[in-house]
Design an enzyme around this catalytic site. Structure first.
Site, PDB file in Angstrom:
ATOM      1  N   GLU A 348      -5.666   4.020  -2.635  1.00 45.82           N
ATOM      2  CA  GLU A 348      -6.185   2.756  -2.128  1.00 45.82           C
ATOM      3  C   GLU A 348      -5.325   2.253  -0.980  1.00 45.82           C
ATOM      4  OE1 GLU A 348      -8.399   0.923  -6.060  1.00 45.82           O
ATOM      5  OE2 GLU A 348      -6.535   0.004  -5.386  1.00 45.82           O
ATOM      6  N   CYS A 349      -5.914   2.106   0.191  1.00 45.05           N
ATOM      7  CA  CYS A 349      -5.285   1.519   1.364  1.00 45.05           C
ATOM      8  C   CYS A 349      -4.005   2.249   1.747  1.00 45.05           C
ATOM      9  CB  CYS A 349      -5.041   0.027   1.157  1.00 45.05           C
ATOM     10  SG  CYS A 349      -4.793  -0.893   2.701  1.00 45.05           S
TER      11      CYS A 349
END
Length: 872
Positions: A348-349
């Protein structure tokens, strides 16, 4: 809807809110948490909104994980149960303190305040304490408070904390006005620069990245205890009704994916300074689903945890730590190979950026076909997402809620499958590198709170279990049983064999494979005069800086603000009077004993011009600038060399060699040796007809400034101080000399008009203020701990060191090691340009333990290899 708990849970609680962002609610909320924890209370922290950073400070203040209460991410029905979870796990809390988000009524746009602080206060029936910045107002604040206290009858505002009062009179004026509208004031806090928590491009610097965070927290807690009525606050919190909801339980919302008696798959979860964004429920759900979760630090650990068969990389700041991540070549190769082999991976990210090909020009893992770089535009907002394809997170069509929060821009490669559809916009990557028929890698900018979508955890653990079985590791993958199904190289010093079934992690010669095709950084051009060689010459854009001794990457916010304010006055010529008086007062000297200078370099030049020594001695190894200035002025210089076998201390033999010199120059603590000479030993060098110059450029890095010659009898003595290192203002050049009145006057006659600019003078006045001296003292204590970490690590590698009192360590790593470190991405200061040292010495700037561990990791690979080469 989760059924009500039959008896309810008694939980005193308050929600700390504000009229808008920037009023100081994070600082005040954390201060309240820390102050209550000091009293021995168990404080359950929580945060409204999708934020990851503030909860890190909550955890530091309370010793408990902070629960994120966001109706959009988890649904309205789970907000109170999550608060109850935090209040009962790992044990029962005495009070809950919830920090709000933005303004009290500000929520998701277009929803009339959904997911606002007020919304959460209503859902959890929590009394509200307002924090209001009064720095630019006084009585008018009462109107703001009255409006917030009465706008929603479902809210109970039980008090106000007035923040940033300029004077007691100012605070009293605002207090009377607020209390006149019927809202009690629980505290009035003065303006306090040390209460500031530093920020950068995505908000506050995470607590995990600030080794000084604990010291700052202590100060914030002390201020809260002094200026907030905590007893009244506790009474107000006690008015909250019992929580009727059953605590959220991961075991009740996700079934175990492991059969009874079966092997628990090991899921590696990224942590450390680069990966600080993670909701605690993510790990709790993974464990409830049957995984054995093991943290690892991608910047420090050389391998994944033993037996890893699933990888979760959450959010954070890999752009800040890109160099440390990029130089950990064994782990980079290992993760690239594991992902290519189909190991279930969620990124994530920050995780996506780390798995990409490059980040701000630094080579990353290369498992995801994207290159990313920092941009100017902030992407921020809630998202409704639908998965585009079958993956380790579930079948195509899986719906989740999440948010985006980043300033980087990632350029996707051609022909890749997206992970999510966000309101019709495709985003992220869902990749099947091993051809399993379903995406084993999901990487995107989307942050999800798995408590709102617990099926994600079940699906991911099931995929990890299946992958482990397909890799033939069902019998041996158990971390608890002590051997790895995916046999990975051990951590530093542990050895380990290469993984089987094609996961080759090492080059044929056994050296870690590099993840970049660009050659090593170019060697700095040799300087014609070694006395003019400085640490900044060692730097390059792609090197981690351990060569320059500047403590911070930028001045503290309070100093930067003062410098910005000073710009309004630069049309007039500078006047050094105020700075001179401030420095004199700081050291208990007369004004005539102090002279502001343009850094230490000007001080040495002034001395060389003002004096005509017949026998000038520079005690080496020592900073070369004084000798260079004396030689440039036409003086002959005699060197007295201190010896490594004496730890570069001032021995009787050295004092005898100094003889009857009429000018003696010595550093204390000395650059580069770090030797701290006793003040009495230096004073014994003073005699009639001799000038003693002591370079104390790094004395403010010594706790208590012990062994300084300031104040005291300064007859025949000149002390040089520099402010550029501690306060990160090397580009401004701020320093001063202090000492014998006649000598200071002689130096002043050689100084051109206005050689010290207005900004440098402002630095001098600001950094002698009590709060600045307090911050410098805390920094010196922190530096001592960091230095101990570095010296202990070097000792573990059998590297001899010198110096225990400076912001650097002199290390004898051996000839050629500096060059190998440079090729691996690390810049250290060469030692052989200092008289008395040879190429086997390097000077290493003390940095935070996280960065130092990366250097030790690299040295741990270089030194044994060189020893093997010599033995062969």
């Amino acid at each position: 809807m989760i059924p009500p708990h039959p008896a309810g849970i008694p939980l005193p609680r308050v929600l700390v809110a504000a009229p808008a962002s920037g009023h100081g609610k994070t600082t005040i909320a954390v201060g309240i948490m820390a102050a209550l924890a000091r009293r021995g209370l168990a404080v359950a922290p929580a945060k409204v909104g999708p934020d990851y950073i503030d909860p890190g400070y909550h955890a530091l203040a309370t010793g408990r994980p902070s629960r994120t209460l966001d109706p959009h991410l988890v649904g309205e029905g789970r907000v109170a149960p999550l608060l109850a979870r935090g209040a009962t796990h790992p044990d029962r809390a005495d009070i809950a303190v919830i920090e709000g988000v933005m303004g009290l009524l500000d929520g998701r746009l277009g929803t009339d305040g959904f997911a606002s602080s007020a919304h959460v206060a209503t859902l959890t029936r929590t009394p509200v304490v307002l924090v209001v910045d009064i720095s630019s107002t006084s009585r008018t604040v009462a109107a703001t408070v009255h409006g917030l206290a009465t706008i929603d009858p479902r809210l109970e505002v039980v008090g106000v904390v007035l923040n940033k009062a300029g004077t007691p009179r100012h605070g009293d004026e605002a207090r009377r006005a607020v209390e006149a509208v019927g809202v009690p004031v629980r505290g009035v806090l003065p303006r306090d620069a040390a209460m500031h928590v530093p920020s950068r491009h995505l908000g506050l610097v995470p607590a995990a990245e600030r080794s000084s965070a604990a010291a700052s927290l202590e100060h914030i807690a002390t201020v809260a205890e002094e200026h907030i009525d905590l007893d009244a606050l506790l009474c107000a919190a006690g008015t909250a009704p019992d929580l009727e909801e059953e605590p959220w339980s991961p075991e009740l919302v996700v079934p175990s994916q492991v059969v009874a008696g079966g092997t628990r798959p090991v899921v590696a979860v990224g942590g450390g300074r680069a990966f600080t964004f993670r909701y605690p429920e993510t790990v709790e759900l993974l464990e409830a689903a049957g995984a054995h979760v093991v943290d690892f630090d991608p910047a420090r650990d050389e391998s994944l945890p033993e037996g890893t068969c699933g990888l979760y990389l959450g959010g954070g700041f890999p752009e800040v730590h890109a160099r440390s991540l990029a130089t950990n070549h064994p782990l980079v190769e290992q993760i690239r190979s594991a992902v290519a082999a189909g190991m279930p991976t969620v990124a994530e990210c920050a995780g996506m950026l780390y798995l990409g090909q490059a980040l701000d020009g630094h080579p990353m893992v290369g498992a995801v076909p994207t290159r990313a770089a920092m941009g100017r535009r902030l992407t921020l907002g809630y998202r409704e997402a639908v998965s585009v394809t079958d993956s380790v997170l579930g079948p195509a069509g899986t719906r989740v809620t999440g948010h985006e929060f980043h300033r980087t821009q990632a350029t996707p490669g051609a022909g890749t499958s997206a992970a999510w559809s966000l309101d019709g916009r495709e985003e992220g990557f869902a990749l099947d590198p091993a051809g399993t028929g379903s995406a084993t890698l999901v990487a995107s900018y989307l942050h999800t709170h798995w408590a709102g979508s617990p099926d994600l955890a079940a699906s991911f653990v099931a995929a990890a279990q299946d992958w482990n079985a397909r890799r033939g590791g069902a019998e041996s993958a158990s971390h608890e049983r002590g051997s790895g199904g995916m046999h990975l190289a051990g951590r530093r010093g542990a050895g380990g064999s290469a993984p089987t079934q094609g996961l080759s992690l090492r080059s044929p010669k056994g050296r870690p494979c590099r993840s970049t095709t660009s050659g090593p950084p170019a060697e700095p051009p040799p300087h014609s005069d070694p006395l003019r060689h400085h640490g900044d010459v060692e730097l390059a854009d792609d090197l981690i800086d351990l060569a320059v001794n500047v403590r911070l990457t930028q001045p503290p916010a309070w100093l930067a603000s003062a410098l910005a304010d000073e710009l309004a006055s630069v049309a007039t010529y500078p006047d050094a009077t105020r700075a001179r008086d401030a420095i004199a007062a700081r050291h208990g000297l007369a004004r005539e004993q102090v002279l502001p200078t343009s850094g230490g370099a000007e001080a040495f030049t002034l001395l060389a011009r003002a004096m005509a020594p017949r026998d000038a001695v520079v005690v080496h190894p020592q900073f070369t600038e004084p000798e260079a200035a004396l030689v440039a002025a036409g003086h002959d210089v005699r060197r007295v060399l201190l010896r490594g076998e004496d730890d570069f201390t001032l021995t009787d033999a050295a004092v005898e060699e100094i003889g009857d010199a009429d000018l003696v120059v010595i550093g204390n603590p000395t650059n580069p040796t770090g030797a701290l000479h006793p003040a009495d030993a230096l004073r014994s060098l003073v005699r009639a007809g001799r000038v003693l110059l002591v370079d104390e450029a790094f004395m403010d890095a010594v706790p208590g400034e012990v062994e300084s010659l300031l104040p005291g009898d300064l007859a025949g003595v000149i002390v040089v101080r520099s402010l550029t290192k501690t306060w990160a203002v090397a580009g401004i050049r701020a320093g001063y000399v202090a000492g014998d009145r006649d000598l200071v006057a002689a130096l002043a006659t050689q100084q051109p008009h206005w050689s010290v600019g207005s900004l440098a003078l402002r630095v001098m006045t600001e950094t002698v203020a009590p709060h600045a001296l307090g911050e410098a003292a805390r920094a010196a204590d922190e530096l001592a701990r960091w230095r101990a970490h570095l010296t202990a690590g070097l000792a573990g590698l059998d590297v001899p060191t010198s110096g225990t009192h400076a912001p650097f360590v002199l290390a004898r790593v051996g000839p050629g090691v500096r060059e190998e470190l440079r090729a691996a991405g690390w810049a250290v200061r060469r030692g052989d340009t200092f008289p008395g040292l040879d190429p086997s010495w390097v000077r290493i700037a003390v940095r935070d333990p996280h960065t130092i561990d990366g250097l030790l990791r690299e040295l741990g690979r270089i030194l044994p290899r060189r020893e093997r080469t010599r033995s062969a």
